[in-house]
Enzyme design. Structure first.
Site: not given
Length: 648
Positions: A535-538
């Site tokens: 899960d990549v949400e930067p």
């Protein structure tokens, strides 16, 4: 002298019976009669034929050409077909006497394709090489379309809007590919064996109208190499149609007006011929007195406007009815179908491309139609007032498939119809257990999806009461955070036979390798489980702080590769639609090599290849307190089962 004159008259008029009296007066009368007949015949042949005769003298010559590729003397392939129609008239061989016997004169024509017509010479070898390269280029474009269409058909079903149209187009692409591959093999064979030759073959036929019907008859070209300004032909039967009229080649051939061809052959030519070339006849300018429109008129006729021809085609009681050709004020030509004086279907080609489909009375695309632009991009679907509007699909040799809804000529995306046939799943974390300061257990035996969220409009067919077909659970975050409910939730899901997967929340402040080690240490990825997810949400500020795009994607690659090596399963990348738009272009290898799970809370399905779509964060599930993320698998049951089998 008198005797000599008498002998001359006797010689000239020796046909007279013996004993018949002759004198100079009688001879003068006979000579005058002969001269009068000759003068009458001359005047008759010099007199301009009537328009009726002119119209009946017209015909079309069909030139059907193709090149034959021969290998070892055997014809293996016909290619570069070219069918052209040129105006022609029936002509007499002798100027003063009716002497047609099936003869015609036509304007010259030129083939556009120039191919060396000889044995296997360097010129022919060079042409075959160029043709093979061009064929491979076209084949490559079709194969790219084929891959796009196969992917679409794999993840869609007959329940989806437009599926049938796309399926039919995919069949046409498959047929074209098979044909081109066959051509490819023949061209390669010709180059390898070096024993090929090319010969041009052309067949000519006359197309003419007789007794209200269009007929076609083979003709032979009779003036080869004579350098005549006209091409001359002759029917093999050497018979002129009974209802046709013949004119002398000179001077009346040039008096046959182009409008006569239009009146007799325009509609029938477009209807009956494969590749008509008589559209140039519409360039004729004429006033209304030269037409024959009658009111009420039934039959074929022409309607004129100030600019020239407005319509050429069939009338019924003075109204346009059936097939015809119309020209608008800007000169655009539409070959269409009319009913009750109203255009409802047509084909038009201009600088923007070719449209064929439903039209309104003004010739504007409205309804269902197909448009192909000069780049080969094809759109098929709905139109409103000349703009793509409604469902349609567009695809080209070098473009992705865009299938879905269009508004004001702009592609918006695919709007799903949510039914019980789709595959739905959820993802959970500790927030499905702890809401505020209160703790709520999950009632696993009651799990049913009852609402798909309210953040966007959704087309739902039937009642929302769907089973949870797959479930993802958050396990870790960074290098220190654990979901304390993970182990029990994982066990409960496996116990009830729900396909389960585990995901890790990526941190921009921790080394990616250590994050991967933390995930592997605290997560379960067993046989039958769905692939692990990153899960990549930067935030943009977090990406800048960690060193920018390059640093971000280096970390993502490190985690994905480590997990694939540690579990034997290729991980899935979970990202938002905004992340796809702004950051994924910097990592084309990841977009190419890893499946994607997108969070997009809008009305339209994401326009990328994906495995899951998180369509809402505010769904409702019986057995879980509070809001739940609702996901839909990209495909139907058959594709889902195939995906699950790959996880075994």
């Amino acid at each position: 002298m008198a005797a000599r004159s008498e002998n001359l008259y006797n010689f000239a008029f020796g046909f007279m019976k013996p004993g018949m009296k002759t004198n100079r007066g009688t001879c003068r009368k006979i000579a005058g009669a002969v001269l009068l007949v000759a003068a009458g015949l001359l005047v008759w042949r010099l007199w301009l034929p009537s328009e009726s005769v002119m119209r009946r003298s017209t015909a079309l010559i069909e030139h059907a050409s193709a090149y034959q590729l021969k290998i070892d003397g055997d014809s293996v392939m016909s290619f570069a077909p070219d069918t052209t129609y040129t105006p022609a008239v029936w002509i007499n061989r002798l100027w003063l006497l009716p002497s047609c016997l099936g003869r015609l004169a036509s304007t010259p024509y030129e083939r556009k394709t120039e191919i060396p017509e000889d044995d296997f010479s360097p010129r022919l070898r060079a042409w075959l090489t160029r043709e093979l390269a061009a064929n491979d280029s076209v084949l490559g474009g079709l194969e790219r379309q084929q891959r796009e269409l196969r992917y679409y058909l794999r993840v869609h079903g007959v329940q989806d809007e437009g599926y049938t149209e796309i399926y039919r187009y995919a069949l046409r692409i498959n047929t074209s590919i098979d044909s081109l591959r066959h051509v490819d093999s023949l061209l390669q064979k010709a180059l390898i064996r070096r024993n090929a030759e090319v010969r041009l073959t052309t067949r000519h036929a006359v197309v003419y109208r007789t007794r209200g019907r269009l007929r076609r008859e083979t003709v032979d070209w009779t003036n080869r190499g004579e350098g005549d300004s006209y091409m001359r032909f002759r029917t093999r039967s050497r018979i002129k149609p009974f209802t046709a009229a013949a004119v002398s080649l000179w001077p009346w051939l040039r008096s046959v007006k182009e409008q006569y061809f239009l009146e007799r052959y325009a509609e029938d030519g477009f209807k009956a011929c494969r590749k008509p070339q008589i559209t140039s006849l519409l360039a004729v300018k004429s006033d209304a007195s030269n037409g024959f429109q009658q009111n009420p008129y039934t039959g074929y006729g022409i309607r004129y406007a100030k600019e020239g021809i407005e319509y050429a085609g069939y009338f019924k009681n003075g109204k346009r009815e059936g097939a015809g050709l119309c020209v608008d004020s800007s000169g655009r030509r539409t070959h269409g179908l009319f009913a009750d004086d109203t255009l409802y279907y047509g084909t038009r080609t201009d600088a923007t491309g070719t449209y064929s489909g439903d039209m309104n009375r003004h010739g504007t695309p409205t309804g269902h139609g197909i448009f192909i632009n000069p780049d080969g991009i094809r759109y098929e679907g709905k139109w409103t007032e000349g703009q793509r509007s409604g469902f349609g699909f567009a695809i080209g040799p070098a473009s992705l498939l865009h299938a879905g809804e269009w508004q004001h000529d702009v592609y918006r995306g695919e709007r799903l119809i949510y039914t019980s046939e789709r595959i739905y799943g959820i993802d959970i974390s500790r927030f499905q257990h702890d809401i505020g300061r209160k703790h709520y257990p999950i009632e696993w035996d009651r799990l049913r999806i009852t609402q798909l969220g309210t953040l966007s409009r959704k087309r739902v067919r039937g009642k929302v009461d769907y089973p949870v077909s797959f479930l993802y659970i958050k396990s870790t975050e960074g290098t220190t955070v654990l979901n304390k409910y993970y182990a029990d939730d994982y066990r409960q899901a496996r116990k009830r036979g729900i396909p389960v997967g585990t995901y890790h929340f990526f941190s921009t402040t921790s080394p990616a390798k250590k994050q991967a080690e933390w995930f592997l240490k605290n997560s379960k990825v067993q046989k039958g489980d769905f692939p692990p997810v990153l899960d990549v949400e930067p935030l943009p500020s977090q990406i800048r702080k960690m060193g920018g795009e390059e640093a971000l994607w280096t970390g993502v690659r490190t985690w994905l590769k480590a997990i694939e090596e540690g579990t034997g399963k290729k991980p899935v990348l979970y990202i938002s639609q905004m992340f796809v738009n702004n950051h994924l272009p910097y990592a084309p290898d990841i977009k190419r090599d890893y499946p994607v799970w997108i969070a997009r809370y809008g009305e339209y399905k994401p326009d990328v290849r994906l495995v899951y779509w998180q369509l809402s964060p505010d769904g409702r599930v019986d057995g879980i307190r509070g809001e739940v993320d609702i996901n839909v698998f990209n495909g139907y049951r058959k594709e889902f089962n195939k995906f699950a089998e790959g996880c075994q």
